[in-house]
Write a protein that holds these residues in place. Structure first.
Motif, PDB file in Angstrom:
ATOM      1  N   THR A 118       0.859  -1.176   0.000  1.00 38.19           N
ATOM      2  CA  THR A 118       0.000   0.000   0.000  1.00 38.19           C
ATOM      3  C   THR A 118       0.899   1.231   0.000  1.00 38.19           C
ATOM      4  OG1 THR A 118      -0.115   0.131   2.411  1.00 38.19           O
ATOM      5  CG2 THR A 118      -1.804  -1.197   1.306  1.00 38.19           C
ATOM      6  N   LYS A 141      -9.012  -1.836  -5.932  1.00 40.02           N
ATOM      7  CA  LYS A 141      -8.870  -2.494  -4.638  1.00 40.02           C
ATOM      8  C   LYS A 141      -9.043  -1.468  -3.531  1.00 40.02           C
ATOM      9  CE  LYS A 141      -7.739  -6.636  -6.025  1.00 40.02           C
ATOM     10  NZ  LYS A 141      -8.448  -7.844  -5.664  1.00 40.02           N
ATOM     11  N   VAL A 142      -9.626  -1.884  -2.429  1.00 30.44           N
ATOM     12  CA  VAL A 142      -9.822  -1.021  -1.263  1.00 30.44           C
ATOM     13  C   VAL A 142      -9.021  -1.619  -0.117  1.00 30.44           C
ATOM     14  CG1 VAL A 142     -11.490  -0.073   0.377  1.00 30.44           C
ATOM     15  CG2 VAL A 142     -12.121  -0.350  -2.041  1.00 30.44           C
ATOM     16  N   PHE A 143      -8.260  -0.804   0.557  1.00 28.34           N
ATOM     17  CA  PHE A 143      -7.446  -1.232   1.695  1.00 28.34           C
ATOM     18  C   PHE A 143      -8.286  -1.143   2.963  1.00 28.34           C
ATOM     19  CE2 PHE A 143      -4.413   0.103   5.089  1.00 28.34           C
ATOM     20  CZ  PHE A 143      -3.688  -1.078   5.160  1.00 28.34           C
ATOM     21  N   TYR A 144      -8.357  -2.233   3.707  1.00 32.22           N
ATOM     22  CA  TYR A 144      -9.096  -2.263   4.971  1.00 32.22           C
ATOM     23  C   TYR A 144      -8.139  -2.534   6.120  1.00 32.22           C
ATOM     24  CZ  TYR A 144     -13.651  -2.517   2.690  1.00 32.22           C
ATOM     25  OH  TYR A 144     -14.764  -2.239   1.957  1.00 32.22           O
ATOM     26  N   ARG A 145      -8.533  -2.096   7.305  1.00 35.58           N
ATOM     27  CA  ARG A 145      -7.759  -2.373   8.512  1.00 35.58           C
ATOM     28  C   ARG A 145      -8.745  -2.602   9.655  1.00 35.58           C
ATOM     29  NH1 ARG A 145      -3.380   1.669   9.325  1.00 35.58           N
ATOM     30  NH2 ARG A 145      -2.271   0.187   8.044  1.00 35.58           N
ATOM     31  N   LEU A 146      -8.497  -3.639  10.430  1.00 27.93           N
ATOM     32  CA  LEU A 146      -9.277  -3.939  11.622  1.00 27.93           C
ATOM     33  C   LEU A 146      -8.342  -3.773  12.807  1.00 27.93           C
ATOM     34  CD1 LEU A 146     -12.141  -4.921  12.296  1.00 27.93           C
ATOM     35  CD2 LEU A 146     -11.295  -7.263  12.114  1.00 27.93           C
TER      36      LEU A 146
END
Length: 157
Positions: A118, A141-146
């Motif tokens: 990223t 694309k979408v960057f996700y974070r938990l």
């Protein structure tokens, strides 16, 4: 003075790398753990993490940290580049490109077929650097974070 070498991190490199990691945290204006905590993290790296360092003498001038991924397209392995950083004093000398070249060589040597990462969409210089490597951006694309409470809440669910 000696030439710059790019090589895999060794235990004797941990202390010099800590100094660079502390600089990196300051560069990004984010909190930095104590040096002892960083050293402990380096000593306990999870399996599948590779860190390449750029060294001149005993000084670590840059590093690239990547972890193995599976599966990728065609059910092949790959790398996820988590971090690449070059010391402020060493910027502009091509170390970032040398680190990425060495990472590409290591990826192919290990049978990987891609490197993903990223990037900060607002950092034009960084995006030019990655474009100059021949990398392709994937805007679909979408960057996700938990993290934080959301991570804990999902773990309890």
């Amino acid at each position: 003075m000696s030439e710059i070498a790019i090589r895999l991190l060794q235990p004797e490199d941990h202390k010099p790398l800590v100094a660079l990691m502390v600089e990196m945290q300051g560069h990004y204006s984010v909190p930095c753990p104590a040096s002892a905590e960083i050293l402990a993290g380096l000593a306990a790296l999870p399996a599948g993490v590779d860190i390449l360092i750029a060294v001149k003498g005993e000084t670590v001038l840059g590093f690239a940290s990547a972890c193995n991924l599976y599966p990728g397209p065609g059910l092949k392995t790959g790398y996820f580049l988590k971090e690449i950083y070059v010391a402020d004093a060493a910027r502009g000398a091509g170390l970032g490109r040398k680190l990425m070249t060495a990472l590409a060589e290591l990826a192919l040597e290990r049978g990987h077929r891609r490197i993903d990462w990223t990037a900060d969409a607002d950092d034009a210089a960084l995006l030019r650097f990655y474009d100059g490597l021949g990398a392709a951006a994937y805007p679909k694309k979408v960057f996700y974070r938990l993290t934080g409470d959301a991570l804990a809440d999902l773990a309890k669910a």
